[in-house]
Design a protein around this motif. Structure first.
Motif, PDB file in Angstrom:
ATOM      1  N   TYR A 400       0.830  -1.203   0.000  1.00  0.00           N
ATOM      2  CA  TYR A 400       0.000   0.000   0.000  1.00  0.00           C
ATOM      3  C   TYR A 400       0.862   1.250   0.000  1.00  0.00           C
ATOM      4  O   TYR A 400       0.569   2.232  -0.684  1.00  0.00           O
ATOM      5  CB  TYR A 400      -0.916   0.012   1.226  1.00  0.00           C
ATOM      6  N   HIS A 403       2.351   1.950  -3.451  1.00  0.00           N
ATOM      7  CA  HIS A 403       1.368   2.492  -4.385  1.00  0.00           C
ATOM      8  C   HIS A 403       1.037   3.950  -4.097  1.00  0.00           C
ATOM      9  O   HIS A 403       0.639   4.686  -4.995  1.00  0.00           O
ATOM     10  CB  HIS A 403       0.074   1.669  -4.324  1.00  0.00           C
ATOM     11  N   HIS A 404       1.179   4.367  -2.845  1.00  0.00           N
ATOM     12  CA  HIS A 404       0.747   5.709  -2.457  1.00  0.00           C
ATOM     13  C   HIS A 404       1.847   6.485  -1.745  1.00  0.00           C
ATOM     14  O   HIS A 404       1.567   7.359  -0.923  1.00  0.00           O
ATOM     15  CB  HIS A 404      -0.480   5.619  -1.526  1.00  0.00           C
ATOM     16  N   MET A 407       1.660  10.404  -1.946  1.00  0.00           N
ATOM     17  CA  MET A 407       0.543  10.927  -1.161  1.00  0.00           C
ATOM     18  C   MET A 407       0.852  10.841   0.339  1.00  0.00           C
ATOM     19  O   MET A 407       0.618  11.800   1.093  1.00  0.00           O
ATOM     20  CB  MET A 407      -0.735  10.150  -1.469  1.00  0.00           C
ATOM     21  N   LYS A 529      -1.424  12.389  -5.721  1.00  0.00           N
ATOM     22  CA  LYS A 529      -1.451  11.025  -6.245  1.00  0.00           C
ATOM     23  C   LYS A 529      -0.929  10.935  -7.670  1.00  0.00           C
ATOM     24  O   LYS A 529      -0.535   9.859  -8.120  1.00  0.00           O
ATOM     25  CB  LYS A 529      -2.876  10.475  -6.188  1.00  0.00           C
TER      26      LYS A 529
END
Length: 675
Positions: A400, A403-404, A407, A529
């Motif tokens: 997770y 992927h981010h 952000m 993002k």
């Protein structure tokens, strides 16, 4: 009064510089979110403090325990689940420490084929030996070396939290001050600082500095002679360790000497205690100097070779005056380093002094101050958050997060900067009015003076004199931002009381700021993002061993590369050659571009990508450049290997998660070199 006012002005100027650099370093969206969060947090705090049960000691104790427990669990999770494949200096240290573990005491190892790394940077010798001792301990108790180093980092980070809380309690003996410190540490944990995600000097330096200040607090406050003597003896050992690991922390000694001067003129009762502290720090430096030389020699390090190769002090001053450094203004510069190494070998070190004179003349007085202000932005304003500091090279990280990561980096940056601004603003008020009705105790005042003098001294040293890097201020960062909890918390600040009177009129107004803050924070994070980031790959490690090696490869090579997360771009970092083709197992060829091969394609997670390299012997004349796995305790490279002449080689490659921006915009290989 003049001395007191002079300190207040100087420390206030430092705090303002810190706050401005933190704020101006943010993007506009982040800054707006922070400016909305500040009044929202102040208003919420004022409203909460109106509740009767919040003021009870039992409740504050529960808050302290919960915040501390969450903090330590968070640090443990990060230490075990997040690990960056250490680059440059940290990797140098680990490789040499592993060699010492196996009895190889030869420190004459080439760096990049030209220089003697540990003789150019002798300050890392003691730390390397220290890490090797940790490895020996790990083997003796049956732990893997990598797990031992991760647990070592956790214990060092946990010590920052624990000893900061102990210092707060020692100085205030007030549960509210303790709870305030615990909350600050929860919102600004040590995990935010990127050097703490690698095995290097900064983690030890932050931890040792925290312990040093705790021992100083014990000496200032204890009424028992035996405790004072014991604390001073411990101070000699801990400060000696700190100085051996991070020599720039010598700044604590002139800070204490300045404090002695202040205590005599201000007639402070702690003056003789401060004199004892100064003696302990001086003995710590003497002990560190003697011990490190003896320890280095016993581990095969040549002091005579160091004198021949080590760079002169003028080298670091010269880089600090470079307004066009490769890593930033006044920061590490590879050209300055190469020139000074050549001057040292040719016995022309006077040319470095000539360069200093030329740069001072070029800058002039105004330019010198302008350069110092620019360097202060690096020292005090550049975010130092481990999350996202290096966009690639993760040895382990949750999917997770990968992927981010941009952000999440934005979120942690906003929260951390908001905390610094809020705490720093309160500290600025307390410098001039520590309490509204109750005066600050003399030992708290002495402790505040010491932190202020050390912070000011370290800032002046790295902005006006020495080279600069963001991590150089880390040892003093936590004492500064937690000072509000250490020396106070008994009375609410006047600024908070004014806000409290306003928000009590209408609870509807109390909800406006938090809602607006959350909405804008969501918009800011959503916009982050779209920024690309690296998911995975074998990074280029600029270390002293020849990991990148030219290989006379066979006609066809095959590599299997794992895809841990869904990615959109694959880049193979081998130089394009006539007669050379790089393709997938499906036959789809990668495109030669800017010195590497690239393919923009969606690769699903949890699969292997098969790469084939075909080389026509009649056309390809240069050897293939591949990674060689060094004899290290942990695996550096991902994917399958090929065996050529009895050696295992790995493919240099990278994978990009996002496809919204061209891959070439990313500047991964030019990440700052740690010094």
């Amino acid at each position: 009064m003049f001395i007191k006012r002079s300190f207040q002005i100087a420390f206030s100027a430092f705090i303002v510089l810190l706050l401005l650099n933190q704020a101006l370093n943010q993007h506009l969206e982040n800054l707006i979110a922070i400016l909305l969060l500040l009044p929202a947090l102040i208003a919420s705090y004022s409203a909460i403090m109106h509740l009767d049960f919040v003021k009870k000691p039992a409740f504050l104790l529960v808050v302290t325990v919960l915040c501390t427990a969450l903090n330590l669990l968070l640090l443990l999770y990060v230490a075990l689940r997040f690990q960056i494949n250490d680059v440059s200096d940290p990797l140098n240290v680990q490789i040499k420490a592993t060699e010492l573990l196996h009895g190889n005491q030869n420190w004459h190892s080439n760096f990049d084929g030209s220089q003697e790394y540990f003789y150019v940077y002798p300050n890392l010798v003691f730390f390397t030996i220290l890490i090797s001792k940790v490895m020996v301990f790990a083997q003796s108790v049956g732990l893997s070396i990598q797990l031992a180093l991760r647990l070592m980092n956790f214990f060092l980070l946990a010590m920052v939290t624990i000893f900061t809380l102990l210092t707060s309690w020692r100085l205030s003996k007030n549960i509210r001050a303790l709870a305030s410190t615990a909350v600050i540490l929860l919102f600004y944990p040590v995990m935010y600082l990127y050097p703490n995600m690698v095995t290097y000097t900064d983690t030890w330096a932050i931890s040792c500095t925290t312990v040093v200040f705790y021992l100083v607090a014990v000496v200032l406050t204890s009424q028992r002679r035996l405790v004072i003597v014991g604390a001073n003896l411990a101070l000699i050992l801990v400060y000696g360790l700190l100085y051996a690991i991070k020599p720039n922390m010598v700044i604590l000694l002139p800070a204490v000497l300045s404090l002695i001067f202040m205590t005599f003129f201000l007639k402070m009762p702690e003056k003789w205690r401060v004199v004892l502290i100064a003696i302990s720090l001086a003995l710590g430096i003497v002990m560190a100097t003697m011990t490190t030389k003896s320890l280095a020699s016993s581990n095969g390090y040549s002091q005579s070779a160091q004198k021949k190769i080590a760079l002169p002090t003028t080298h670091w001053i010269n880089m600090g005056l470079n307004p066009f450094g490769s890593s930033g203004k006044g920061a590490y510069d590879s050209n300055d380093e190469s020139l000074d190494i050549e001057r040292k070998l040719e016995k022309k070190t006077y040319l470095t002094m000539d360069s200093i004179k030329d740069r001072l003349q070029m800058l002039g007085l105004a330019g010198w101050f302008k350069l110092a202000l620019d360097k202060s932005q690096t020292l005090l304003g550049t975010p130092l958050f481990g999350f996202g500091r290096y966009a690639s090279g993760y040895d382990q990280a949750p999917g997770y997060y990968l992927h981010h990561q941009v952000m999440l980096t934005t979120f942690f940056t906003i929260i951390a900067t908001t905390t610094v601004l809020l705490v720093g603003g309160q500290l600025l008020i307390k410098v001039w009015q520590p309490y509204e009705n109750q005066p600050i105790t003399t030992n708290q005042r002495a402790f505040t003076y010491l932190i202020g003098l050390a912070a000011i001294g370290l800032t002046i040293f790295h902005t006006f004199i020495w080279e600069v890097e963001p991590r150089y201020f880390l040892p003093m960062l936590y004492p500064v931002i937690t000072l509000i909890g250490m020396v106070g918390g008994v009375q609410r600040l006047p600024a908070l009381k004014i806000v409290q009177l306003q928000v009590n009129v209408n609870w509807t107004k109390l909800l406006v700021w938090p809602i607006a803050s959350i909405l804008f924070l969501e918009l800011t994070l959503s916009s982050a993002k779209s920024i690309p980031g690296i998911a995975y790959g074998n990074m280029e490690y600029p270390i002293r061993l020849e990991i990148l090696q030219p290989v006379k490869a066979p006609v066809e090579l095959r590599f299997s590369l794992p895809v841990p997360e869904t990615v959109n771009v694959l880049k193979v970092n081998i130089r394009p050659e006539p007669g050379q083709r790089v393709s997938l197992s499906t036959g789809q060829q990668l495109i030669p571009r800017n010195g590497h091969y690239t393919l923009e394609k969606r690769f699903a997670a949890n699969q292997n990508v098969e790469i084939f390299i075909h080389r026509d012997d009649t056309k390809t004349k240069r050897p293939l450049i591949l990674y060689r796995q060094p004899p290290l305790y942990k695996q550096l490279f991902h994917g399958s290997s090929v065996t050529i002449d009895g050696q295992r080689y790995y493919l240099p490659y990278e994978m990009d998660i996002y496809d919204r921006k061209p891959f070439e915009l990313l500047d991964v290989n030019n990440s700052p070199v740690l010094r």
